[in-house]
Enzyme design. Sequence first.
Site, mmCIF file in Angstrom:
data_model
loop_
_atom_site.group_PDB
_atom_site.id
_atom_site.type_symbol
_atom_site.label_atom_id
_atom_site.label_comp_id
_atom_site.label_asym_id
_atom_site.label_seq_id
_atom_site.Cartn_x
_atom_site.Cartn_y
_atom_site.Cartn_z
ATOM 1 N N CYS A 1 0.832 -1.213 0.000
ATOM 2 C CA CYS A 1 0.000 0.000 0.000
ATOM 3 C C CYS A 1 0.862 1.256 0.000
ATOM 4 O O CYS A 1 0.499 2.283 -0.585
ATOM 5 C CB CYS A 1 -0.956 -0.003 1.191
ATOM 6 N N HIS B 1 -1.734 1.031 7.370
ATOM 7 C CA HIS B 1 -2.147 1.003 5.966
ATOM 8 C C HIS B 1 -2.106 2.417 5.399
ATOM 9 O O HIS B 1 -2.422 3.391 6.090
ATOM 10 C CB HIS B 1 -3.570 0.444 5.842
#
Length: 384
Positions: free
Chosen positions: A68, A323
């Site tokens: 990510c 994330h």
Amino acid sequence: MGQRGGRQETSKKLEMAQRETMKAEAKVQNNEEEAEKLKAKVQTLASVFGVADLKNEAIGLYNVGHSCWLNSLLQVFFMNIHFTRILRRITVPLYAEQQKKNVPYQMLLLLEEMQCGKQKAVYPIALAYCLSAYNVKLFVQHDAAQLFLTLWNLIKRQMKKPELVEELNGLYTICIQEHLACQKCSFEEKKNSSMLTLPLPLLDSNCRMLKTLKDCLQYFFHPEELTDHNMCFCDQCGRKTPFRQSMKLIHLPQTLTIHLKRFCFEKAAHIHKLSHYLPFPQDLDFNAVLTESQCQADDNEKAGWQYDLFAVIAHSGSISCGHYCAYIRSLTERKWYCFNDSEVCQVSWDDVKCTYGHSNLHWGETAYLLIYMKKDPQWPYPGV
């Protein structure tokens, strides 16, 4: 018999020579075909625009091993027209092994796939493997700010054309002047330096939270008194003395990257995340933020210090389990999009403001990198 044997030997030599000639001709033909294929590939890649250059549907990137952090940065690079105009003019490596290890080339191939593909998302596997050769590993929690520096330096180092390197520097490099002045005599040292991000602390020297982006910028450029155990040796005084350390802004680039230092050290080398509320504006004018004493630039330079917010890379979760996603405003449509790996959707400014942070939501989504772009009165650009 001897004469016949000699003729047979000569015939064999001639046959071998003919075979070698045919092989050589085939090799030349193959090389010419390969050269034509490479030429066609170069022409194809040269015609690739950035994802933001054309009003195509936004394309996502699949997560290929906790990637990510990479996906978010790539989307910010690819949505920046100024960057993709540099990328599509790179020199294509001649050999397959060179191509596999060349970061700009692998980025260009990925950009081409995103631009020309019909699917909602593509896999950045080839680029990820390319980066692994430079110790950027998959299945590892990476810091997006550190990865931006690593990725940018790899791109710069592997670009062969000096004019492209110069353009890349001009697009991202911040120039400052560092001042160090002895408080006991007239000695003063000045040094110009460059940086790719403005790393802004979110706490002051007394560990108090700074409340706005403007506060963070002013604190970053505020002079610091070096006393007690922080004193420096003064050549003129011949001993350690108190010094005054300050920075003055010389130049701001077309694309300005601001690093909000939300990860800080506590005692026993423990790192924790600062999730407190910190608003940032859509429009940023450095002339209204910094004082005259904090600038070392002429009026022409300062006239270009007005920016629009272009992108936000946000982090959710903790330092060890987090994330990243990217909020980017399309330069063609002027609309905000959220790029969350393979999922891309249009969002509002109110959605972007949700990344301001909240003290009670330690795992919540908070802005980590802010990317501003200089205002351009001639927008939209010709040919877009």
